[in-house]
Design a protein around this motif. Sequence first.
Motif, PDB file in Angstrom:
ATOM      1  N   CYS A  11      -3.615   7.162   4.877  1.00  0.00           N
ATOM      2  CA  CYS A  11      -2.645   6.860   5.926  1.00  0.00           C
ATOM      3  C   CYS A  11      -1.297   6.549   5.283  1.00  0.00           C
ATOM      4  O   CYS A  11      -1.194   5.608   4.489  1.00  0.00           O
ATOM      5  CB  CYS A  11      -3.117   5.665   6.767  1.00  0.00           C
ATOM      6  N   ARG A  40      -4.486   0.135  11.648  1.00  0.00           N
ATOM      7  CA  ARG A  40      -5.804   0.378  12.246  1.00  0.00           C
ATOM      8  C   ARG A  40      -5.669   0.361  13.765  1.00  0.00           C
ATOM      9  O   ARG A  40      -4.717  -0.214  14.301  1.00  0.00           O
ATOM     10  CB  ARG A  40      -6.818  -0.715  11.844  1.00  0.00           C
ATOM     11  N   ARG A  89      -9.924   2.859   6.188  1.00  0.00           N
ATOM     12  CA  ARG A  89      -9.307   2.396   4.947  1.00  0.00           C
ATOM     13  C   ARG A  89      -7.940   3.048   4.791  1.00  0.00           C
ATOM     14  O   ARG A  89      -7.618   4.017   5.476  1.00  0.00           O
ATOM     15  CB  ARG A  89     -10.209   2.692   3.743  1.00  0.00           C
ATOM     16  N   ASN A  90      -7.165   2.516   3.842  1.00  0.00           N
ATOM     17  CA  ASN A  90      -5.754   2.896   3.726  1.00  0.00           C
ATOM     18  C   ASN A  90      -5.516   4.237   3.042  1.00  0.00           C
ATOM     19  O   ASN A  90      -4.412   4.771   3.114  1.00  0.00           O
ATOM     20  CB  ASN A  90      -5.011   1.844   2.896  1.00  0.00           C
ATOM     21  N   ASP A 130     -10.671  -2.873   1.859  1.00  0.00           N
ATOM     22  CA  ASP A 130     -11.233  -1.510   1.874  1.00  0.00           C
ATOM     23  C   ASP A 130     -12.270  -1.295   0.776  1.00  0.00           C
ATOM     24  O   ASP A 130     -12.992  -0.294   0.790  1.00  0.00           O
ATOM     25  CB  ASP A 130     -10.123  -0.478   1.658  1.00  0.00           C
ATOM     26  N   GLU A 174      -2.319  -2.933   6.440  1.00  0.00           N
ATOM     27  CA  GLU A 174      -3.106  -1.795   6.916  1.00  0.00           C
ATOM     28  C   GLU A 174      -2.636  -1.359   8.294  1.00  0.00           C
ATOM     29  O   GLU A 174      -2.031  -2.141   9.032  1.00  0.00           O
ATOM     30  CB  GLU A 174      -4.598  -2.174   7.002  1.00  0.00           C
ATOM     31  N   SER A 196      -3.797   1.698  -2.674  1.00  0.00           N
ATOM     32  CA  SER A 196      -3.442   1.047  -1.406  1.00  0.00           C
ATOM     33  C   SER A 196      -4.651   0.351  -0.786  1.00  0.00           C
ATOM     34  O   SER A 196      -4.501  -0.463   0.122  1.00  0.00           O
ATOM     35  CB  SER A 196      -2.870   2.070  -0.432  1.00  0.00           C
ATOM     36  N   GLY A 256       0.829  -1.208   0.000  1.00  0.00           N
ATOM     37  CA  GLY A 256       0.000   0.000   0.000  1.00  0.00           C
ATOM     38  C   GLY A 256       0.859   1.253   0.000  1.00  0.00           C
ATOM     39  O   GLY A 256       1.695   1.444  -0.873  1.00  0.00           O
ATOM     40  N   ARG A 257       0.673   2.083   1.031  1.00  0.00           N
ATOM     41  CA  ARG A 257       1.363   3.376   1.053  1.00  0.00           C
ATOM     42  C   ARG A 257       2.706   3.330   1.769  1.00  0.00           C
ATOM     43  O   ARG A 257       3.227   4.382   2.160  1.00  0.00           O
ATOM     44  CB  ARG A 257       0.474   4.417   1.754  1.00  0.00           C
ATOM     45  N   LEU A 289       1.389   5.390   6.615  1.00  0.00           N
ATOM     46  CA  LEU A 289       2.119   4.325   7.301  1.00  0.00           C
ATOM     47  C   LEU A 289       3.433   4.815   7.924  1.00  0.00           C
ATOM     48  O   LEU A 289       4.417   4.073   7.967  1.00  0.00           O
ATOM     49  CB  LEU A 289       2.407   3.160   6.338  1.00  0.00           C
TER      50      LEU A 289
END
Lengths: 464, 158
Positions: A236, A196, A232-233, A261, A194, A188, A82-83, A238
């Motif tokens: 964010c 959370r 959801r991503n 997500d 993720e 992402s 993802g990110r 990270l």
Amino acid sequence: MARAVVERGGRRIELTHLLWFRRAIRGRWIQWLVAIFMLAGFVLAILAGLFGTPVGSRNFGVIFVWIVWWAALIALLVPVTGRLWCSVCPLPLPGEWLQRRALIRVRPGRRLHTLGLKWPRTLRNIWLQNGVFLGVALFSAVILTHPRVTALVMGGYALAAILLSLLFERRVFCRFVCPVGGFIGLYSMVAPLELRVKNPAVCRAHKTKDCCTGNENGYGCPWMLYPGKLERNTYCGLCGECVRTCPLDNVAINLRTPGADLAPRVGERRLDEAYKGLIMLTSALLYSAVFLGPWAGVKEAAYNVFTLPWLGYAIGFLVANLLVVPGLLLGAVALGRRLGRTGDQPLRQSFVEYAYALVPLGLAAWVAFSLSFVLINLSYAWPLLSDPFGWGWDLFGTATMPWTPYFSGLVPTLQVAVLLAGLVVAVNVVFKIGSTHAARVRAALPVAGFCSLVTGGFLWLYLG
Amino acid sequence: MAPNPSHLAFVGTLVLALALGALAAPAGAEDGSDRVVHITARSFAFDPEIVRVNRGDRVVIELESVDATHGIFLDGYELSAKAEPGHPAQLVFAADKTGSFRFRCSVACGNLHPFMIGQLKVGRNLPLQRALVALAVVTVGAVWFYGTRSGRKGRAPD
């Protein structure tokens, strides 16, 4: 051992339950070292672009940004993590250091060195990122091939990031301006990683909200998010600050079902994000035709900027992105509503919801597009390790390694596999979205057909 | 309303049968003749952009460069040649693989060099036809699988 839990959206494995992983996140050194390494590469790419050879395939800036970094980002980092790239991205680093007046250490109680202006409410969305992406895309034939232009664009991003960090609070550039961050955020949502909170009730009851304000262990969320409500991503980065600051150890980084997500009713659904999905899909389609197709006239039109042919190309590019493909999706959604005899929500809302099905399809399309030029052109990178400026150096003995396309016969097969996998996930999302409506399946069929049609278009471009 | 699984299965089977039938058909004439193709390379284009030959042909590509040193690398066949202005090059091979293959400049010739690409089409494009069949099968299969699952969930009491 990692802890597995079952929550809404499927099973999750908490990575931060692992002692070594938690220590790696809470300690700042690993992230900082990787970011410094990326910053060094970024500076080298700009210097090579400005002072190195003007031949793109012999210049570190062009090859390492648009082939090595791009391949790692779109084919590996985004689908898997993802990110995570955003946590080590060199662009915001100088601005963030200026804000904090610290490289690694946390200075509790000291306010950030910035005017701290609030980002305008009308721009608190990703429309600006959509616009910047389209603006850059119109010039991509030049940006991707001219080292100096690559350097100027990257330098421009870096300056904008610094300037905005001095004027505005936290990472405004990353959150609302960066065109790369815009699509990384969207895609992402597919990733199996993720961040959370473990228990939202704990956050609600907690008064000091250290994750937003910061404390002696870390800074308040640079992305201006409240982790307690993170569903959801998309936004964010990270960076791990909330993992560090939470005094109740209530923030986790999890492995989860990929694409969780994208399930309906997870977080809000927005028109700017819907358009991001459409723009990315359409751009992948057009890039495939322009850059990988045999039509030299189209390439020359895209390359000769500010000429009449380029104007035609630019208008066509924008119309396809903003009107034609969105119009086709809108038509499919409207047809679905008619077939399913559904009128339980406005057409615009259905359009926005169904557009999220294009997220996995678009990601697959970008991976497929990237495979074709990355595997063919990756070997340009080896000589540049020894001679990044194209000045005749041979630092590591690799300067004379020849251009060698990898797996040229296998690329189309890989592209088909990736595209069909993306289609399957997209159809899954389409029916999940459809299942929230009264007449579930029939309403979803035209959008599934739209996804299949687009996939067919990519197949024709790659194999036709 | 959920789709009738038997209808979808029928459509899927029909699509699959038609597709397999189409792919099992003879691949077309294989005359195995000699084909000489003259390609002119200039920055950053090949002329002609698209070359068509039959499967089984013995192909001779004559590459003439008109402005700078250019090369040709043929994807899938993994063959290459280099031509300088006034010194044409030849690429000789048997076109024994069907489909569409990109050929690209193999000598760094300028900024648009990585995108200097042409296409060689050999016989019937079986890889594309197979991919489109796979697309049809995957679409019908995914619609059937997720559609029926969605329908079942929809009928289940909350």
